[in-house]
Design an enzyme around this catalytic site. Structure first.
Site, short mmCIF file in Angstrom:
data_model
loop_
_atom_site.label_atom_id
_atom_site.label_comp_id
_atom_site.label_asym_id
_atom_site.label_seq_id
_atom_site.Cartn_x
_atom_site.Cartn_y
_atom_site.Cartn_z
N TYR A 139 0.83 -1.21 0.00
CA TYR A 139 0.00 0.00 0.00
C TYR A 139 0.87 1.26 0.00
O TYR A 139 0.63 2.21 -0.75
CB TYR A 139 -0.88 -0.07 1.25
CG TYR A 139 -1.86 1.05 1.45
CD1 TYR A 139 -3.02 1.12 0.69
CD2 TYR A 139 -1.66 2.01 2.43
CE1 TYR A 139 -3.95 2.13 0.90
CE2 TYR A 139 -2.58 3.01 2.65
CZ TYR A 139 -3.72 3.07 1.89
OH TYR A 139 -4.63 4.07 2.10
N LYS A 155 1.06 4.23 -2.72
CA LYS A 155 0.67 5.59 -2.33
C LYS A 155 1.78 6.60 -2.55
O LYS A 155 1.52 7.78 -2.73
CB LYS A 155 0.21 5.59 -0.86
CG LYS A 155 -1.15 4.91 -0.65
CD LYS A 155 -2.21 5.48 -1.56
CE LYS A 155 -3.63 5.19 -1.12
NZ LYS A 155 -4.63 5.66 -2.10
P1 NAD Z 1 -13.41 2.42 1.49
O1 NAD Z 1 -13.02 0.99 1.48
O2 NAD Z 1 -14.50 2.86 2.40
O3 NAD Z 1 -13.77 2.92 0.03
C1 NAD Z 1 -13.00 2.57 -1.09
C2 NAD Z 1 -13.94 2.36 -2.24
O4 NAD Z 1 -13.16 2.05 -3.42
C3 NAD Z 1 -14.92 1.22 -2.04
O5 NAD Z 1 -16.24 1.67 -2.23
C4 NAD Z 1 -14.51 0.18 -3.08
O6 NAD Z 1 -15.61 -0.56 -3.59
C5 NAD Z 1 -13.87 1.05 -4.14
N1 NAD Z 1 -12.94 0.28 -4.97
C6 NAD Z 1 -11.98 -0.58 -4.54
N2 NAD Z 1 -11.33 -1.11 -5.58
C7 NAD Z 1 -11.89 -0.58 -6.70
C8 NAD Z 1 -11.63 -0.74 -8.09
N3 NAD Z 1 -10.68 -1.59 -8.52
N4 NAD Z 1 -12.37 -0.03 -8.96
C9 NAD Z 1 -13.33 0.82 -8.53
N5 NAD Z 1 -13.64 0.99 -7.22
C10 NAD Z 1 -12.92 0.31 -6.32
O7 NAD Z 1 -12.05 3.21 1.82
P2 NAD Z 1 -11.79 4.75 2.20
O8 NAD Z 1 -11.22 4.78 3.56
O9 NAD Z 1 -12.95 5.60 1.86
O10 NAD Z 1 -10.57 5.06 1.20
C11 NAD Z 1 -10.66 5.93 0.10
C12 NAD Z 1 -9.26 6.29 -0.36
O11 NAD Z 1 -8.57 6.99 0.67
C13 NAD Z 1 -8.40 5.08 -0.70
O12 NAD Z 1 -7.56 5.38 -1.79
C14 NAD Z 1 -7.55 4.91 0.54
O13 NAD Z 1 -6.35 4.24 0.28
C15 NAD Z 1 -7.33 6.37 0.93
N6 NAD Z 1 -6.96 6.54 2.32
C16 NAD Z 1 -7.87 6.34 3.32
C17 NAD Z 1 -7.49 6.56 4.62
C18 NAD Z 1 -8.47 6.41 5.76
O14 NAD Z 1 -8.09 6.76 6.89
N7 NAD Z 1 -9.66 5.96 5.53
C19 NAD Z 1 -6.17 6.93 4.93
C20 NAD Z 1 -5.27 7.13 3.89
C21 NAD Z 1 -5.69 6.95 2.58
#
Ligand code: NAD
Length: 309
Positions: free
Chosen positions: A165, A169
């Protein structure tokens, strides 16, 4: 001034859940037409369903907004191109792309499989590449575009169990840095969001529901929107979570110059404090700035006047 997106078309990937859903709702509330892309799988990327994306579209429409659902897997170039074609057919332009879709396959480096590593790179890094490439020509022709890549503190600073990851990133930041240069004359700005929010991605790490509530997705979306309007910055890494907003910068220290006779490992080590001192550090505009700085110091040492230009 109020930030609005009237008459603008926004694509948010992974908008069926978590942060993407919150971003999409915020754009729609501020006048944008939104493509709700989501594969609809589980947190580890297994499975697929159109349910989540459809529900977000319904929610936006019930509030008087405009949205369409799309189930493209961001790792599939053809599906991504079809998603952009769908947006163009419906609304004729794409102003904003938020690359948000993501999955987790956490394992220590020694235990993780290479298949998982590849999949995580494919979704976060190549997914961002494919989606951005699919809108790039459109944005160039429009002379306007806003692209956001979603990075993470995990990539920028490290996190146990997240080599796959974290690599992905950091990769999107490398993509941003050069896209900024290539998009500049076409009015395209590219920025990065480093969020932290109480979504399903963090549910194993944070058990206290009060903390999860404080880490609201809405607080992150407030920051995200500032990266996407006409006054958006360029090449900014905005960190956002729980109402906190900060920025990460990639700096290079001023460093030192050693003449040829002193260029030994021992001398480099002896000067490590000065080499790593942040005094006079700056954020290079592009890779060549580093070369120019070093060569200028060496030329000055040898008394050579640099060639003009
Ligand atoms: P989440 O799992 O709630 O949402 C991610 C969404 O992406 C899901 O709805 C999933 O179905 C969709 N998805 C996954 N693979 C896919 C694909 N191949 N094609 C299309 N859609 C796809 O996660 P989140 O926490 O909302 O994360 C959103 C973004 O933020 C991600 O890139 C994650 O890495 C990043 N992020 C989140 C956090 C956090 O604290 N939540 C921290 C750092 C980075």
């Amino acid at each position: 001034m109020t930030i609005r997106f009237d008459d603008q078309v926004v694509i948010v990937t992974g908008a069926g859940n978590g942060l993407g859903k919150s971003h999409a709702l915020a754009f729609a509330e501020r006048g944008a037409k939104v493509v709700i892309n989501d594969l609809g799988g589980a947190r580890d990327g297994t499975g697929a369903s159109s349910e989540a994306a459809n529900a977000v579209v319904e929610e936006i429409k019930s509030k008087g907004g405009d949205a369409i659902a799309n189930g493209a897997n961001v790792t599939n170039v053809e599906e991504v191109e079809a998603m952009v074609a769908q947006a163009m057919e419906a609304w004729g332009r794409v102003d904003v792309l938020v690359n948000n879709a993501g999955i987790l396959r956490d394992k220590s480096f020694v235990k993780g499989s290479m298949d998982d590593f590849q999949l995580v790179l494919d979704v976060h890094l190549m997914g961002t590449v494919y989606c951005t490439r699919a809108v790039w020509d459109i944005m160039r022709e429009q002379n306007y575009g806003r692209v956001v890549v979603t990075t993470s503190s995990s990539g920028m600073y490290g996190n146990f169990g997240q080599t796959n990851y974290g690599s992905a990133k950091m990769g999107v930041l490398g993509l941003m840095n050069t896209l900024v240069l290539e998009g500049a004359k076409y009015g395209i700005h590219v920025n990065a969001l480093a969020p932290t929010a109480g979504t399903r991605m963090l549910e194993d790490l944070i058990s206290d529901e009060r903390v999860m509530d404080i880490m609201s997705v809405e607080s992150v979306s407030a920051g995200l929107l500032t990266l996407c309007d006409k006054d958006a910055p360029n090449k900014t890494i905005l960190c956002a979570g729980a109402g906190g907003y900060a920025s990460t910068q990639i700096l290079e220290t001023e460093g030192i110059y050693l003449p040829p006779e002193d260029q030994t490992p021992e001398n480099v080590r002896a000067n490590m404090n000065e080499i790593t001192s942040l005094e006079g550090a700056n954020a290079p505009m592009m890779g060549g700035d580093q070369t120019n700085k070093f060569v200028a110091k060496a030329l000055a040492h040898f008394g050579i006047t640099p060639p003009a230009g």
